[in-house]
Design an enzyme around this catalytic site. Structure first.
Site, PDB file in Angstrom:
ATOM      1  N   ASP A  99      48.476   2.141  12.170  1.00 39.01           N
ATOM      2  CA  ASP A  99      49.144   2.761  11.027  1.00 39.01           C
ATOM      3  C   ASP A  99      48.171   3.185   9.923  1.00 39.01           C
ATOM      4  O   ASP A  99      47.047   2.670   9.832  1.00 39.01           O
ATOM      5  CB  ASP A  99      50.146   1.776  10.422  1.00 39.01           C
ATOM      6  N   HIS A 150      54.485   8.555   9.406  1.00 37.64           N
ATOM      7  CA  HIS A 150      54.495   7.327   8.613  1.00 37.64           C
ATOM      8  C   HIS A 150      54.654   7.653   7.122  1.00 37.64           C
ATOM      9  O   HIS A 150      54.164   6.917   6.279  1.00 37.64           O
ATOM     10  CB  HIS A 150      53.201   6.546   8.865  1.00 37.64           C
ATOM     11  N   HIS A 154      53.162   6.663   1.926  1.00 36.89           N
ATOM     12  CA  HIS A 154      53.394   5.261   2.266  1.00 36.89           C
ATOM     13  C   HIS A 154      54.189   4.529   1.181  1.00 36.89           C
ATOM     14  O   HIS A 154      53.813   3.443   0.732  1.00 36.89           O
ATOM     15  CB  HIS A 154      52.056   4.542   2.496  1.00 36.89           C
ATOM     16  N   HIS A 244      46.015  -1.536  12.163  1.00 39.84           N
ATOM     17  CA  HIS A 244      45.792  -0.482  11.179  1.00 39.84           C
ATOM     18  C   HIS A 244      44.415   0.149  11.369  1.00 39.84           C
ATOM     19  O   HIS A 244      43.453  -0.526  11.745  1.00 39.84           O
ATOM     20  CB  HIS A 244      45.904  -1.030   9.761  1.00 39.84           C
TER      21      HIS A 244
END
Length: 279
Positions: A99, A150, A154, A244
């Protein structure tokens, strides 16, 4: 007209028809890979029969555009009430997801390791990062990875309006389509915070919601060994693993992947990516 003249004219007509039939039949035969003629189902449209090649041709052995069964038209994406959390299927399969990227400091190292072991993964990218690193998006797509949405910045979606959520999603989808050549088919809410609007808007944009089964908590920088240990303890058929490649110092995540990926493969796990099934 005399009877013998009628017979003579009929013979001429039959002879001409036979000649035409012979030429037409020549177009029904194509050459196979073993250089032997193979009976085709029907004459090919296009060039006259006499212009067909008499020797094997690599071009002729390739599928022709426009032939074959029609492509399946994607159906409407269902609106779910919770994200998908694991992979369904047979065998010891797992999905690796990363991510918050792409980040030129860490994403290339992760891509290099995946390429070394010929493994495909999923990257849920943030639009503001992706917009500045289109080359990494292109590499992800070229190497067979799945690129998911995503959001742009964020944010915590549960604190946004419906219009703001749509903007976060749609802008990111546009950047992904520009860099990868196709829009994203998967979406992940930041922090795993989902609400009704996120599910509905994601479906409207053609995306399925994907969560995770095992969180490595690598964003806390617990140490490379700890990340590897969490992966090994959490590994199981169907697991979706969260790591990540951006959002901070992800050097531990890069090093951990180099350690646990070959161990997973040696243990018999098949690292794959989910496939959309349209209904």
């Amino acid at each position: 007209m005399k009877k013998d003249q009628l017979f003579t004219r009929r013979r001429a007509l039959l002879a001409g028809a036979a000649a035409v039939g012979a030429v037409g039949t020549a177009g029904v035969f194509l050459w196979g890979e073993d250089a032997k003629p193979v009976r085709a189902a029907a004459p090919a449209a296009g060039a006259p029969a006499h212009s067909l090649p008499l020797k094997p041709s690599a071009y002729r052995l390739q599928p022709l555009t426009g032939y074959g069964p029609p492509r399946t038209v994607p159906g409407r994406t269902p609106v779910r009430h919770e994200p998908l959390l694991k992979l369904t299927g047979r065998g010891r399969t797992m999905v690796l997801t990363f991510d918050d990227g792409p980040d030129p400091r860490y994403t290339p190292g992760i891509l290099d390791t995946l390429a070394h072991y010929d493994v495909r993964a999923m990257f849920f990218v943030c639009g503001e990062m992706a917009a500045d690193h289109q080359d990494l998006l292109g590499r992800m797509a070229d190497e067979g990875h799945v690129v998911g949405n995503h959001t742009w910045t964020h944010p915590l979606l549960t604190g946004l309006t419906r219009r703001q959520i749509h903007s976060e999603m749609s802008r990111t989808s546009d950047v992904i389509e520009e860099g990868c050549g196709e829009p994203p088919r998967w979406f992940r809410a930041p922090y795993g915070a989902w609400n009704r609007a996120a599910f509905q808007l994601g479906a409207e944009l053609g995306m399925e919601p994907l969560g995770w089964t095992v969180d490595t908590l690598d964003w806390t920088a617990p140490g490379t060994g700890t990340i590897v240990d969490r992966v090994e303890k959490g590994a199981a058929p169907g697991v979706v693993l969260l790591s990540h490649d951006a959002g901070g110092d992800r050097s531990q995540s890069v090093r951990a992947l180099r350690s646990y990926l070959p161990q997973l493969l040696d243990s018999g796990y098949h690292i794959t990516v989910p496939h959309r099934r349209y209904t």
